[in-house]
Motif scaffolding. Structure first.
Motif, PDB file in Angstrom:
ATOM      1  N   THR A   2       0.885  -0.989  -0.195  1.00 29.74           N
ATOM      2  CA  THR A   2       0.059  -0.070   0.038  1.00 29.74           C
ATOM      3  C   THR A   2       1.106   1.358   0.072  1.00 29.74           C
ATOM      4  O   THR A   2       2.202   1.250   0.272  1.00 29.74           O
ATOM      5  CB  THR A   2      -1.098   0.167   1.136  1.00 29.74           C
ATOM      6  N   LEU A   3       0.209   2.350  -0.099  1.00 29.99           N
ATOM      7  CA  LEU A   3       0.839   3.794  -0.173  1.00 29.99           C
ATOM      8  C   LEU A   3       1.124   3.743   1.009  1.00 29.99           C
ATOM      9  O   LEU A   3       2.476   4.412   1.274  1.00 29.99           O
ATOM     10  CB  LEU A   3      -0.008   4.711  -0.764  1.00 29.99           C
ATOM     11  N   ARG A   4       0.768   3.441   2.433  1.00 31.61           N
ATOM     12  CA  ARG A   4       1.104   3.904   3.135  1.00 31.61           C
ATOM     13  C   ARG A   4       2.179   2.978   3.600  1.00 31.61           C
ATOM     14  O   ARG A   4       3.567   3.546   4.964  1.00 31.61           O
ATOM     15  CB  ARG A   4       0.195   3.059   4.398  1.00 31.61           C
ATOM     16  N   GLN A   6       4.967   1.884   1.288  1.00 32.15           N
ATOM     17  CA  GLN A   6       5.456   2.410   0.684  1.00 32.15           C
ATOM     18  C   GLN A   6       6.655   3.895   1.392  1.00 32.15           C
ATOM     19  O   GLN A   6       7.851   3.996   1.624  1.00 32.15           O
ATOM     20  CB  GLN A   6       5.067   3.338  -0.760  1.00 32.15           C
ATOM     21  N   PHE A   7       5.953   4.230   2.130  1.00 31.70           N
ATOM     22  CA  PHE A   7       6.491   5.441   3.194  1.00 31.70           C
ATOM     23  C   PHE A   7       6.538   5.332   4.989  1.00 31.70           C
ATOM     24  O   PHE A   7       7.596   5.719   4.325  1.00 31.70           O
ATOM     25  CB  PHE A   7       4.289   6.032   3.471  1.00 31.70           C
ATOM     26  N   VAL A  37      -3.541   4.759   3.062  1.00 31.02           N
ATOM     27  CA  VAL A  37      -2.970   5.429   2.356  1.00 31.02           C
ATOM     28  C   VAL A  37      -1.830   6.639   2.941  1.00 31.02           C
ATOM     29  O   VAL A  37      -0.869   7.340   3.221  1.00 31.02           O
ATOM     30  CB  VAL A  37      -3.612   6.785   1.319  1.00 31.02           C
TER      31      VAL A  37
END
Length: 334
Positions: A2-4, A6-7, A37
Motif C-alpha cells: 500500500t502507499l502507507r 511504501q511511505f 494511504v
C-alpha cells in the motif's frame, strides 16, 4: 504494498537511526485499522487540523489581548510558526517530519482564552491546578469528537505533554517541538512588542544581538542553524552553550520588558476577573453548562466540567458570555 507501506519503507531507508518511525509507534489508546494511504503520524496531523480545538486557536490570545491590527500573532499563527521551524530542524536532521508536525500543531490545543493570564486564573480556580500542556492532552484524549477524543498515537500525545517543561519528550521529534516553541514565541513576541511600541530595537541587549543577530530573520536563522549543527548525529536535541546563553538572556529581557510590562499586560487583571466570575457562575449553576459537558460533570465532577468549558473558550466568546451573564441589557419600551 500500500502507499502507507511504501511511505514507511521510505522512512526506514532514509531517516536517521535516532528518528521515530511510524511503523514502530507504540500505537493508539484504541486499536484502529491502518489507513492504506497515510502513516499513523500523517493521520494524527489531519485529525488535529480538522479538530474544533484547532480552529478556535485563531481567536485565542498569544501575548496581547485582542490587539487592534491584523498583524499581531494569535495562538493559531504561533502554532503555525512553531510547525515550520520544527519541520525545518527535523528535515535537516533526517528525523520524522510527520511526527514533528503533528506534535507542533497539537501542542497548544488546550490553551485558555487570554493566553497565560487565563492559564494562571484557571490554575488558581481548578482544584489540583491547571496547565495548558496537560489540557492539550486532555483535549485530544477526552474532549474532541463528542468525548471520544482523537485517538492519537502515543508519540504525538507524549510530545504534546512534554512541549513546555519537565521531562523531555521520549522522541527527538518531540524535543524539537519544545525548542521550536521557544524559538518561535520569543522572536515573534519581540516583533509584536516592537510593533506595539512596547520596546524599541536598541532596547534588546547588545550582548544578545551580537550572538543571535540584530533582526527577526537573523535571530531565527541563528537559532535554527545552531540547533541543527549542535544536534547532528546526537541522541538528543541540543544548542551550543553560547547560543543557549544568549537565548536565555533574551528570554529574561522579554519577561522584564514585555511579559510583565503594565502597558502591554495592564488588561490581564480584568480578563482574569472575567474568567473567575464565569467559573464561579457555572460552578454554582452547572445545569447551565452546555450538553457536551454534562457527561463530564456526571463522570468527573462539576469543577472539571467547568474548567474544560472555560479553557476551550475563545477570547471573544468568553467576553460575550460574560456580557450575557453579568452586564445588564437596556430596557426599551415597545
Amino acid at each position: 504494498m500500500t502507499l502507507r507501506e511504501q511511505f514507511q519503507q521510505r522512512e526506514n531507508d532514509m531517516l536517521s537511526p535516532y528518528a521515530c518511525r511510524s511503523a514502530q509507534s507504540r500505537g493508539r489508546q484504541r486499536p484502529e485499522e491502518e489507513c492504506s494511504v497515510r502513516t499513523p503520524f500523517q493521520r494524527d496531523t489531519d485529525r488535529i487540523v480538522y479538530s474544533k480545538a484547532f480552529r478556535r486557536l485563531k481567536h485565542k490570545t498569544q501575548v496581547f489581548l485582542q490587539p487592534e491590527g491584523d498583524h499581531y500573532r494569535t495562538r493559531m499563527t504561533h502554532t503555525l510558526e512553531v510547525s515550520r521551524i520544527a519541520r525545518t530542524i527535523a528535515r535537516a536532521l533526517s528525523l520524522n517530519e510527520d511526527l514533528t508536525e503533528a506534535i507542533a500543531l497539537g501542542h497548544d490545543l488546550g490553551h485558555t482564552p487570554f493566553g497565560h493570564a487565563g492559564e494562571r486564573a484557571l490554575n488558581t480556580l481548578m482544584p489540583g491546578g491547571f496547565a495548558h500542556y496537560q489540557q492539550s492532552v486532555r483535549v485530544v484524549e477526552r474532549l474532541e469528537k463528542n468525548g471520544e477524543g482523537l485517538n492519537l498515537t502515543w508519540e504525538v500525545r507524549n510530545g504534546i505533554l512534554c512541549h513546555t517543561k519537565g521531562q523531555a519528550a521520549a522522541t527527538l521529534e518531540g524535543q524539537i517541538v519544545r525548542l521550536a516553541d521557544h524559538i518561535a514565541y520569543i522572536n515573534h513576541d519581540i516583533e509584536d512588542a516592537l510593533r506595539g511600541g512596547i520596546i524599541f530595537p536598541m532596547d534588546i541587549p547588545l550582548e544578545v544581538s551580537s550572538v543571535l543577530g540584530f533582526t527577526h530573520k537573523a535571530r531565527i536563522d541563528t537559532l535554527v542553524r545552531d540547533a541543527i549543527e549542535a544536534s547532528l548525529g546526537q541522541p538528543e536535541i541540543r544548542q551550543s552553550p553560547q547560543v543557549r546563553e544568549a537565548m536565555l538572556a533574551l528570554k529574561d529581557f522579554m519577561f522584564d520588558s514585555v511579559y510583565t510590562n503594565p502597558l502591554a499586560k495592564g488588561e490581564e487583571g480584568k480578563a482574569q476577573d472575567m474568567l473567575r466570575r464565569l467559573f464561579e457562575y457555572y460552578q454554582k449553576d452547572p445545569d447551565r453548562l452546555p450538553d457536551d459537558f454534562q457527561t463530564i460533570r456526571a463522570e468527573e465532577g462539576v469543577d472539571r466540567a467547568v474548567c474544560d468549558y472555560i479553557a476551550g473558550m475563545t477570547d471573544p466568546f468568553a467576553v460575550e458570555r460574560y456580557k450575557e451573564l453579568f452586564i445588564p441589557v437596556g430596557w426599551t419600551v415597545k
